[in-house]
Enzyme design. Structure first.
Site, PDB file in Angstrom:
ATOM      1  N   ASP A   8       0.867  -1.173   0.000  1.00 51.84           N
ATOM      2  CA  ASP A   8       0.000   0.000   0.000  1.00 51.84           C
ATOM      3  C   ASP A   8       0.911   1.233   0.000  1.00 51.84           C
ATOM      4  OD1 ASP A   8      -2.413   1.609   0.473  1.00 51.84           O
ATOM      5  OD2 ASP A   8      -1.632   1.823   2.515  1.00 51.84           O
ATOM      6  N   ASP A  10      -0.217   5.204   0.906  1.00 53.41           N
ATOM      7  CA  ASP A  10      -0.511   6.166   1.972  1.00 53.41           C
ATOM      8  C   ASP A  10      -0.565   5.464   3.326  1.00 53.41           C
ATOM      9  OD1 ASP A  10      -0.911   8.453   0.256  1.00 53.41           O
ATOM     10  OD2 ASP A  10      -2.828   7.590  -0.307  1.00 53.41           O
ATOM     11  N   ASP A 172      -1.576  -0.783   6.092  1.00 54.16           N
ATOM     12  CA  ASP A 172      -1.740  -0.135   7.396  1.00 54.16           C
ATOM     13  C   ASP A 172      -3.187  -0.113   7.859  1.00 54.16           C
ATOM     14  OD1 ASP A 172      -2.653   3.228   7.015  1.00 54.16           O
ATOM     15  OD2 ASP A 172      -2.426   1.869   5.310  1.00 54.16           O
TER      16      ASP A 172
END
Length: 223
Positions: A8, A10, A172
């Protein structure tokens, strides 16, 4: 060692909150709408630009927002954010560059899979990580559904010629966790991103540093 790693963007590789918050607030202000503190924007990140803009005007999901208002905010954000992510507004988290270079040196194949619009994802990755062999780099373009739909993750496995179960999704948030679970493939979550809450509720493998992530991914004492 994990040889097929999909990241991922961001909240995982980069802290992009300052640029995103600035872009959102410029968009809102241009339309005479209330702006938000950056920490409020943090909880809006992760489900793509349309849902980010919907949250910024008070709606939990893009499908619930007034279409005309959402369209105006979304368009304004697209214009503004293109100028807001560069420089100090978007930076790799500590240790991430070392982690990525170590994986590349070990022969790992690496990709980026983000819900951020592709027209921003691609130049951001190429600018911040110019020497790293990410292939593919996928932001949201409409070609595949957004995470947590696993279609794009499966397409990466197909491009690499491996079973999707050989991949590890590094993220995250619970959206990354759900993507990995539905693919299905391995999962590693950082606890420093924008997912909110206790990320250990979504994954058994949670790390707090790039060094710990490297140890997990290489399966050795490196890093």
């Amino acid at each position: 060692m994990q040889r097929f790693v999909v990241f991922d963007l961001d909240g995982t590789l980069v802290d992009s909150l300052p640029g995103i918050a600035e872009g959102v607030n410029r968009a809102l202000a241009s339309l005479g709408l209330p702006v938000h503190e950056p920490e409020a924007v943090r909880g809006m990140i992760g489900r793509g630009a349309a849902n980010l803009c919907a949250a910024a005007i008070g709606y939990a999901d893009a499908s619930l927002a007034p279409p005309d208002e959402l369209k105006a905010v979304h368009a304004a954000f697209g214009r503004e954010y293109a100028h807001c992510w560069q420089g100090s507004r978007t930076t790799p988290y500590p240790g991430i560059n070392s982690l990525l270079h170590a994986l590349a040196a070990a022969g790992a194949r690496m990709a980026v899979l983000s819900n951020k619009p592709h027209e921003v994802t691609l130049p951001m990755v190429q600018t911040l990580f110019p020497e790293l062999p990410f292939d593919p780099i996928l932001g949201f373009s409409g070609r595949y559904p957004r995470k947590p739909d696993p279609t794009a993750l499966r397409a990466i496995a197909e491009q690499w010629g491996v079973d999707v179960r050989e991949l590890v999704m590094v993220g995250d948030s619970r959206y990354d966790a759900l993507t990995a679970q539905q693919a299905p493939c391995g999962l590693l979550l950082f606890d420093w991103g924008y997912g909110g809450g206790d990320v250990s509720a979504w994954a058994d493998c949670v790390v707090s540093s790039a060094e710990e992530a490297l140890h997990r991914l290489l399966g050795s004492d490196e890093g």
